[in-house]
Write an enzyme that holds these catalytic residues in place. Sequence first.
Site, PDB file in Angstrom:
ATOM      1  N   LEU A  27       9.861  -4.551  -4.584  1.00 33.42           N
ATOM      2  CA  LEU A  27      11.167  -5.206  -4.479  1.00 33.42           C
ATOM      3  C   LEU A  27      11.593  -5.420  -3.029  1.00 33.42           C
ATOM      4  O   LEU A  27      12.510  -6.195  -2.774  1.00 33.42           O
ATOM      5  CB  LEU A  27      12.246  -4.375  -5.197  1.00 33.42           C
ATOM      6  N   ILE A 158       5.694   9.596 -12.586  1.00 32.11           N
ATOM      7  CA  ILE A 158       5.447  11.040 -12.607  1.00 32.11           C
ATOM      8  C   ILE A 158       5.224  11.579 -11.200  1.00 32.11           C
ATOM      9  O   ILE A 158       5.756  12.626 -10.822  1.00 32.11           O
ATOM     10  CB  ILE A 158       4.227  11.355 -13.508  1.00 32.11           C
ATOM     11  N   LYS A 196      20.465 -10.402 -16.167  1.00 25.49           N
ATOM     12  CA  LYS A 196      20.565  -9.203 -16.981  1.00 25.49           C
ATOM     13  C   LYS A 196      20.699  -7.946 -16.112  1.00 25.49           C
ATOM     14  O   LYS A 196      19.871  -7.701 -15.228  1.00 25.49           O
ATOM     15  CB  LYS A 196      19.331  -9.073 -17.883  1.00 25.49           C
ATOM     16  N   THR A 200      18.934  -2.491 -14.411  1.00 31.57           N
ATOM     17  CA  THR A 200      19.581  -1.720 -13.345  1.00 31.57           C
ATOM     18  C   THR A 200      20.295  -0.506 -13.918  1.00 31.57           C
ATOM     19  O   THR A 200      20.216   0.608 -13.374  1.00 31.57           O
ATOM     20  CB  THR A 200      20.570  -2.622 -12.572  1.00 31.57           C
ATOM     21  N   CYS A 389     -10.802  -7.234  16.639  1.00 31.99           N
ATOM     22  CA  CYS A 389     -11.625  -6.091  16.228  1.00 31.99           C
ATOM     23  C   CYS A 389     -12.980  -6.586  15.705  1.00 31.99           C
ATOM     24  O   CYS A 389     -13.793  -7.062  16.476  1.00 31.99           O
ATOM     25  CB  CYS A 389     -10.869  -5.238  15.210  1.00 31.99           C
ATOM     26  N   GLN A 393     -16.154  -8.780  17.464  1.00 32.93           N
ATOM     27  CA  GLN A 393     -17.558  -8.407  17.403  1.00 32.93           C
ATOM     28  C   GLN A 393     -18.418  -9.545  16.844  1.00 32.93           C
ATOM     29  O   GLN A 393     -19.548  -9.759  17.288  1.00 32.93           O
ATOM     30  CB  GLN A 393     -17.719  -7.144  16.557  1.00 32.93           C
ATOM     31  N   HIS A 531      -6.126  -4.050  18.308  1.00 27.04           N
ATOM     32  CA  HIS A 531      -5.310  -4.797  17.346  1.00 27.04           C
ATOM     33  C   HIS A 531      -3.943  -5.131  17.977  1.00 27.04           C
ATOM     34  O   HIS A 531      -2.993  -4.368  17.838  1.00 27.04           O
ATOM     35  CB  HIS A 531      -5.078  -3.972  16.081  1.00 27.04           C
ATOM     36  N   GLU A 533      -1.780  -7.164  16.990  1.00 24.12           N
ATOM     37  CA  GLU A 533      -0.750  -7.464  15.984  1.00 24.12           C
ATOM     38  C   GLU A 533       0.174  -6.290  15.729  1.00 24.12           C
ATOM     39  O   GLU A 533       1.322  -6.468  15.294  1.00 24.12           O
ATOM     40  CB  GLU A 533      -1.403  -7.930  14.679  1.00 24.12           C
TER      41      GLU A 533
END
Length: 561
Positions: A27, A158, A196, A200, A389, A393, A531, A533
């Site tokens: 969500l 659970i 609806k 909720t 990365c 290569q 990396h 990013e």
Amino acid sequence: MDTMQSQTLAKGQTKYIFVTGGVVSSLGKGIIAASIGKLLQARGYDITIQKFDPYINIDPGTLNPYEHGECYVTEDGFETDLDLGHYERFTGIRTTRDNSITTGRIYQTVIDRERHGDYLGKTIQVVPHITDEIKRRMLREGNYDFVITEVGGTIGDIESAPFMEAIRQLRWELGRNAVCVHLTYVPYLKAADELKTKPTQHSVKELQGMGIQPDILVLRTERHLDDALRMKVASFCNVDLECVVQSEDMPSIYEVPVSMQRQGLDAAILRKMGISVGETPAMKPWHAFLDKQRRATSEVHIGLVGKYDLQDAYKSIRESLNLAGIYNDVKAKIHFVNSEEVTTENVATRLEGMAGVVICPGFGQRGIEGKIVAAEYCRTNDIPTFGICLGMQMMVIEFARNVLGYADANSSEMSADTRHPVINLMEEQKNVTNMGGTMRLGAYDCELVKGSRAYEAYTQSGQSTPLPTGEGSGERLLIRERHRHRYEFNNEYREDYEQHGMQCVGINPAADLVEIVEIPTLRWYIGTQFHPEYASTVLHPHPLFMSFVKACVQEESVKSV
């Protein structure tokens, strides 16, 4: 931080915000948690955000991206959930291993203590021993005004029960110093033409059955909710009307903090905790970014060559490209290109219309030959190319095969018996047997060669550190970026590469590891072992992505002409 006066809470008065979810997963709890953090930051508060995941894995480092999306890496070298990327991009904070906790880590800690004899022979139980360890980590040491804790999964699962029990206990112990924000879903039934609220209501009832009364409800919806519906939810869920907030679909996730502020989410949190609300922050830098985003209407088309056909598998790369596009006044239109399907016969068709190409990171044999083919096509056709990365290569292997003449060149990861292992296992990795958390992880230094395109990208952004100039060494610059790899550029071939035009322009000073390669005769052809990013944020896009997208825009302009 906004220009308004900074605020702090009295020492020892850290406040805690718990973000839970119900009805269905995915969500956007991470976006809501990040938005709350951003809004509190704008008010001058010091915040941190942490994610508790109910799965038993120690971390997501060994999980398939199809299972869990990308694995995000913190500066201190911990493999974490991708939501930590949202936290950092929205708020600019730097998370650590303490910001990402799994059931596996909780149980591992408790079991290790039991083996050590710390419990003095007592029977170890979920309550109190597991819940006490969860509470200890939720309370989080540090000088923070607010600690925001997102709990993964959905109410009723659970595996999340111990986390809910820990929150119940903390709510009781902390009183007004803790609030619970519960995110639910309000579905629209087209046949009935109705929104609806029953899901909720059931989700809140489930939460109440665990002893937790939510203070604030955030209703995820594709359609606008009117006040009558919000009043109904407030009445049936025992929540104040001002504390029922809707999270509608937005053109961009970066609009969410503004929407939450407009509805008073941050103000409601402060009032629940007995804190003076004060003036609403202007958030000028954030609004300036959103204005640029709305004005960026022309598109630049970028190919993402990888093997995971799932948006979340390359989440940080996609967001980094989007952010760099906005700051270059364009909309980055990203096209996934499955590297398993790329061949020498179809590569021109698959990459047709792309102003630039990103060769994605990853592990393993699957799809690498397609990446090598894509790298050759981009190199020989002078298309702006960014290898990250494993992507870097593959650029190195392609160059060895087609320029250096080593037809069997490969990575020893893919071919242990290759005669030319231009990419080889790092020395410190040769005795590693465990898979999880054992790679070269986290932030490491890298010195940039003056005059290189990478050097120019960092110096123009101001995101580099000048170093003292040694005799005869010329000017040097230091950057620090995050890593996640076991294999490296083989320095035995370095001279050969540089003599033939692929320059090693970023070097780790401690290990002499090649971090960045580029071909300066091409418009933009750069590969990074790290990396980048992971370090790109809304208000500070990464300089390499900025430079790459700028080159793509110029390429698009050339095509248009």
